[in-house]
Enzyme design. Sequence first.
Site, short mmCIF file in Angstrom:
data_model
loop_
_atom_site.label_atom_id
_atom_site.label_comp_id
_atom_site.label_asym_id
_atom_site.label_seq_id
_atom_site.Cartn_x
_atom_site.Cartn_y
_atom_site.Cartn_z
N CYS A 72 0.83 -1.21 0.00
CA CYS A 72 0.00 0.00 0.00
C CYS A 72 0.87 1.26 0.00
O CYS A 72 1.66 1.49 0.91
CB CYS A 72 -0.92 -0.02 1.21
SG CYS A 72 -1.70 1.56 1.58
N GLY A 73 0.69 2.09 -1.03
CA GLY A 73 1.48 3.33 -1.13
C GLY A 73 1.22 4.29 0.00
O GLY A 73 2.14 4.95 0.51
N HIS A 74 -0.04 4.41 0.44
CA HIS A 74 -0.37 5.31 1.55
C HIS A 74 0.28 4.83 2.85
O HIS A 74 0.72 5.64 3.67
CB HIS A 74 -1.89 5.40 1.73
CG HIS A 74 -2.59 6.02 0.55
ND1 HIS A 74 -2.36 7.32 0.15
CD2 HIS A 74 -3.51 5.52 -0.30
CE1 HIS A 74 -3.11 7.59 -0.90
NE2 HIS A 74 -3.81 6.51 -1.20
N CYS A 75 0.35 3.50 3.02
CA CYS A 75 1.00 2.94 4.21
C CYS A 75 2.50 3.27 4.19
O CYS A 75 3.09 3.63 5.22
CB CYS A 75 0.79 1.43 4.27
SG CYS A 75 -0.94 0.91 4.28
#
Length: 529
Positions: A72-75
Amino acid sequence: LVLSLAWLGPALGDEEKDGEVVAEEEREKEEDEVLSDEIKEEDNVLVLHEHNFARALSEHQLLLVEFYAPWCGHCQQLAPAYTQAATELRNESSLARLGKVDATAQTALANEFNITSYPTLKLFRDGNRTHPLPYTGIMDTQGIVRWMRRRAGPSATLLQDPDTANAFASSQDLVVIGFFKDLKGTAAQAFYEVATEMVDMPFGVAEAAELFQAYGLSADTICLFKKFDERQTNFPVDPARGLDTAELIRLLRVHSLRLVTEFNNETSNQIFSAKIPHHMLLFLNKSSSEQLSLQDGFKAAASTFRGEVLFVVVDVNGYGADVLPFFGMTPADAPTLRLVKMENNRKYQMEQDSFSDTAIRTFIRAVLDGKVKPRLLSAEPPEDWDTRPVKVLVGKTFEQVALDETKNVFVKFYAPWCSHCQAMAPAWEELGERYKDHEDIVIAEMDATANELENITIHGFPTLHYFPAGPGRKMVEYKSVRDVETFSKFLENGGMLPVEPPVVTKTPGNSTGKEDPSVLGTDETRDEL
């Protein structure tokens, strides 16, 4: 180790068996570590799984847990801020600790806590596993630290004398003090809840009679102290209704903003979190003294609409330059005024005959009363827009194509920067090729960032709408798999997917009864506006 054994096996002879034993022991050791309730840490963040989760809850009074996915990029973007927040709290010897769970590996925990998106942060208090609180703060280091501090300590400071109260009230630009006759009453308890939630400003409480007298109060009242505009704003508690926490949060958000706010990096979050239904924007060039003087009339009109309309100044050559395309503007258009309805992003343009406070009030009232039509953006259509397999629509040509009663029109609304739109672009082009010779089917697309429609609001990208032939201006939103074959089934079946029998697996014990989310074009896979 396994690869090394494979390459060296012929030379090792019987020693290969010893290597296999070693590899098996390593695997068993790793499994034992996972099964253990030992809690390991990475950069002061507790690494949690289903076998140590209960222990973590029992050992830590306040535990904020991030449920993440490695891909996950946001993570990945949150990770440095999260570890920094964990370190700050650890260094303070705070009761609050931070942990993390790989939700893709720890599916039992992900299912137990209903994790449907990443990252999801939940706060566990006093070992309570059944009712974790969702994280509501800002996703950065200081946002997490402030949110946890407010929950670890008293949410409001007790003020016992006028000198302490005066110092507290002037300690920051925004300060909230609740004056209550009974700090154990329901109104005071509701105030503490608000203080816990609004971590971006300090909260105090007062009960002493001399403090009521010092601030000219006779009944329970919440006071907002500011170092700008009006210095003190009072919100009396209704004796009959009590204190409504949601309404108090709304009032504090509204009145914590300046009458006129400049749009910049520091204020952008405040502007959009205030949840004020209309924004009145003055676009100007701050390097022009003549344009700067227009702020006087703008500010004079602001107090009339406080809470209903937020007044914002946008510097067209500064931080505000990036938002100009959203309004179809260039710096040369300044000075100009726009009113935006936040629920649907409809924009209304005021004629530039006058920037006086009277003219601004009259314009806003006309918009609120429904007497002004929105100004809709439209790009110019390309010369070959109707000769391509996929027709290119713009605002001014949309109705004549999409609402043609002799055609079935399938439209993709996209944003040029949207990764999901880019991923499905080849399938959409192939669909256009497949149906380019069909007299009654049109495949089209429209850049929804450069074109607006009066009766259709696009909330996410990509959005697919089907407009069937015939009278009535009907519209069907497509929400299934985004591939050519499924698109074709949808079109051939008149704008709906045929009902198909459920797939029965032939491999015993291999059916989960769940759809594979990787093949679905669900709302979660959209880039939101």
